[in-house]
Design an enzyme around this catalytic site. Structure first.
Site, short mmCIF file in Angstrom:
data_model
loop_
_atom_site.label_atom_id
_atom_site.label_comp_id
_atom_site.label_asym_id
_atom_site.label_seq_id
_atom_site.Cartn_x
_atom_site.Cartn_y
_atom_site.Cartn_z
N ASP A 21 0.85 -1.19 0.00
CA ASP A 21 0.00 0.00 0.00
C ASP A 21 0.89 1.24 0.00
OD1 ASP A 21 -1.94 1.93 0.41
OD2 ASP A 21 -2.08 1.54 2.57
N ASN A 23 -0.59 4.57 -0.19
CA ASN A 23 -1.31 5.79 0.21
C ASN A 23 -2.02 5.69 1.56
OD1 ASN A 23 -3.42 4.12 -0.41
ND2 ASN A 23 -4.20 5.33 -2.13
N ASP A 25 -4.41 3.65 2.67
CA ASP A 25 -5.82 3.25 2.77
C ASP A 25 -5.99 1.78 3.15
OD1 ASP A 25 -5.14 1.95 0.44
OD2 ASP A 25 -6.70 2.89 -0.81
N ASP A 29 -1.58 -1.27 -3.95
CA ASP A 29 -1.89 -0.53 -5.17
C ASP A 29 -0.72 -0.58 -6.15
OD1 ASP A 29 -0.06 1.46 -4.12
OD2 ASP A 29 -1.72 2.20 -2.88
N ASP A 98 -3.86 -10.51 -15.76
CA ASP A 98 -4.78 -11.61 -15.46
C ASP A 98 -6.11 -11.29 -16.14
OD1 ASP A 98 -6.21 -13.69 -14.31
OD2 ASP A 98 -5.21 -13.48 -12.38
N ASP A 199 -7.96 -16.70 -16.91
CA ASP A 199 -8.72 -17.33 -15.84
C ASP A 199 -9.72 -18.35 -16.39
OD1 ASP A 199 -9.39 -17.13 -12.88
OD2 ASP A 199 -11.36 -16.70 -13.73
N GLU A 241 -5.62 -21.09 -17.33
CA GLU A 241 -6.00 -21.86 -16.14
C GLU A 241 -7.00 -22.92 -16.56
OE1 GLU A 241 -7.71 -21.09 -11.64
OE2 GLU A 241 -8.59 -19.99 -13.32
N HIS A 315 -2.98 -17.43 -5.64
CA HIS A 315 -3.93 -16.62 -4.85
C HIS A 315 -5.13 -17.42 -4.37
CE1 HIS A 315 -5.38 -16.72 -8.95
NE2 HIS A 315 -6.58 -16.38 -8.51
N ASP A 316 -5.36 -18.61 -4.91
CA ASP A 316 -6.49 -19.45 -4.53
C ASP A 316 -6.11 -20.60 -3.61
OD1 ASP A 316 -8.52 -18.10 -5.90
OD2 ASP A 316 -8.18 -19.20 -7.76
#
Length: 539
Positions: A21, A23, A25, A29, A98, A199, A241, A315-316
């Protein structure tokens, strides 16, 4: 075999929301990624695959895209994306986008138009069926739970969705849909990306009336058309994928003639530690001999006629060191062992963010999880009467959020990920597992990955060597040999936490040790818990 840059490449996957990150929040990003390009160059990777950063309502963490040609404000702007592509090239790193073209968000302008009326030009961009409210066309279930059909009162029809109700499936039978997708892909190519991860591409040719989702009859026709209209003749890396891929299908997906993709993500090994015929949440011990048999088959059957992708994490998936290693006493040793085992094989290795540090699963209370799949499973299994402790044990082992906890950069607050409140909790072990403590430590997991990346670029046997599995029936050792005309590579891994004498000593006695995961030597024939060694001999 024809030389392609991506055959020697190593790809690093970033889950942007959790990487850095910039900024405050609490959400990673694009500017944060730019800040960390020095780190990625130091690691030595050639390309970065970004999980989706397109404009999205974030119902499924960005895999529900509402605008394919814009960046979601949480990640920055299109100008930031263009800057990332330019800056990454200065660090000798390409950007892989992706792409999710099996479905869109229900907030995409195409679907907003499609649901206005059956006569709307965009109506046929999606998969619709007639019926009566409360009585879907058939009993197909969505991957995230519930029916795969959702009633749309505006047109008095059901639309099909294989995933979330907010992810309506696109109708690839419609040539207008395909043309729009191809134009969008060419637009990104012109922006300077070096490739695409596609994907669930084995599901685009679905035939829901016949309950067919994966590997539909027109699948390879669509893929060849897409390649012809977009990828072919360009120096790109493309990976599809395909959860239902077999080696025979993968020979089509990754045919060296560039008719479809560079390679495919297949997942045959990933489902091994679940009860047969059940869901991933139904845990079972890893059948080690079956793992060896599957990897051998993919390594040998694609040799010379296709190409493998090599991965443990994404990521899964849960963190591999927690899944098939030991995330306690032998975390460092087992993380290195798993890396050495994978990176010695033929194919393009993928490193998921934090894997190079040996990051682990996180055990949270249910309220702290953000993943839609995890939350839905918890609710559904409670309603079915499952024991809550068993449900949580499954979540701690297999939740997708295990991979989505923030990147652990240093020992400062929130692991250096954000100065704000992170969108998902940081794993509490960041004080001991972080990049700052590893990048200058020659015995770290990070250093092991660095060396493996260098070795792949140094020895051609990693790229073109044959594969032969050794000790096939051994319950502890995963060992194999790679050979080409000039080199012989030997990889031996004690996959478990007990010391064992290895019967392959005559094989390595006159070979050079390239890399191992223990710094001190013991009796050479004894492999300590999770010990891994890679040897080479040159003719």
């Amino acid at each position: 075999m024809e030389e392609k840059w991506w055959k020697k490449a190593v790809v690093y996957q970033i889950y942007p929301k959790s990487f850095q990150d910039s900024n405050g929040d609490g959400i990673g990003d694009l500017n944060g990624i730019i800040r960390r390009l020095d780190y990625l160059e130091r690691l030595g990777v050639d390309a970065v695959w970004l999980s989706p950063v397109y404009r999205s309502p974030q119902d499924d963490n960005g895999y529900d895209i509402s605008d394919y040609q814009d960046i979601d404000p949480m990640f920055g702007s299109l100008e930031n994306m263009e800057q990332l592509i330019r800056e990454a090239k200065k660090h000798h790193i390409g950007i892989i986008m992706d792409l999710v073209v099996n479905h869109s968000s229900d907030e995409h302008r195409w679907f907003l138009e499609a649901r206005k009326s059956r006569e709307n030009p965009y109506h046929d961009y999606y998969v619709w069926r007639d019926g009566e409210e409360g009585h879907p066309p058939n009993d197909m279930k969505a991957c995230f739970g519930g029916s795969a059909w959702e009633w749309c009162p505006e047109v008095e029809q059901f639309y099909f969705h294989q995933f979330s109700v907010k992810q309506p499936d696109l109708n690839w039978e419609n040539p207008k849909v395909r043309r729009e997708i191809y134009e969008m892909i060419r637009w990104w190519i012109d922006k300077g990306v070096c490739g695409f991860r596609m994907d669930v591409m084995d599901q685009i040719a679905k035939e829901p009336d016949r309950k067919i989702t994966a590997n539909g009859p027109r699948l390879h026709e669509f893929l060849r058309e897409m390649s012809r209209e977009t990828f072919r003749g360009r120096d790109l890396i493309t990976v599809g994928e395909a959860w239902g891929a077999t080696p025979e299908l993968a020979k089509l997906y990754s045919n060296p003639d560039d008719s479809e993709f560079s390679m495919v993500f297949q997942f045959e090994h990933i489902g091994l530690d679940q009860e047969e015929g059940k869901e991933k949440w139904d845990l079972a011990p890893l059948p080690f001999l079956k793992l060896k048999e599957i990897i051998q088959r993919w390594q040998t059957e694609l040799y010379g006629c296709g190409w493998n992708s090599l991965f443990w994490d994404n990521h899964d998936l849960p963190r591999i060191v927690s899944r098939w290693g030991n995330d306690g006493k032998y975390r460092v040793e087992s993380a290195k062992m798993l890396a050495i085992l994978l990176h010695g094989m033929q194919g393009t290795p993928y490193i998921y963010q934090g894997e190079e540090l040996g990051m682990t699963n996180a055990s949270y209370a249910i309220e702290e999880y953000r993943d839609i799949e995890t939350r839905n499973m918890y609710r559904e299994r409670l309603e079915k009467g499952y024991d809550e402790a068993d449900i949580m044990a499954s979540i701690h082992a297999k939740s997708r959020d295990n991979a989505r906890t923030p990147m652990q950069w240093d020992t400062s607050e929130n692991a250096g990920f954000t100065r704000g409140t992170p969108w998902i909790n940081v794993n509490p072990n960041y004080k001991t597992i972080n990049a700052e403590s590893q990048i200058c430590d020659e015995n770290s997991v990070f250093a092991c990955y660095q060396k493996l990346i260098r070795l792949r670029k140094t020895y051609d046997v990693f790229i073109d060597g044959t594969f032969r599995l050794l000790l096939e029936e051994d319950e502890d050792f995963f060992a194999y040999r790679r050979e080409n005309g000039s080199d012989r590579l030997l990889v031996i891994c004690n996959f478990f936490g007990r010391s064992r004498a290895c019967p392959l000593k005559p094989e390595w006695e006159h070979m050079e040790l390239l890399i191992g995961n223990y710094s001190s030597a013991e009796a050479p024939e004894i492999f300590r818990p999770y010990e891994a060694r890679m040897y080479i001999s040159r003719k």
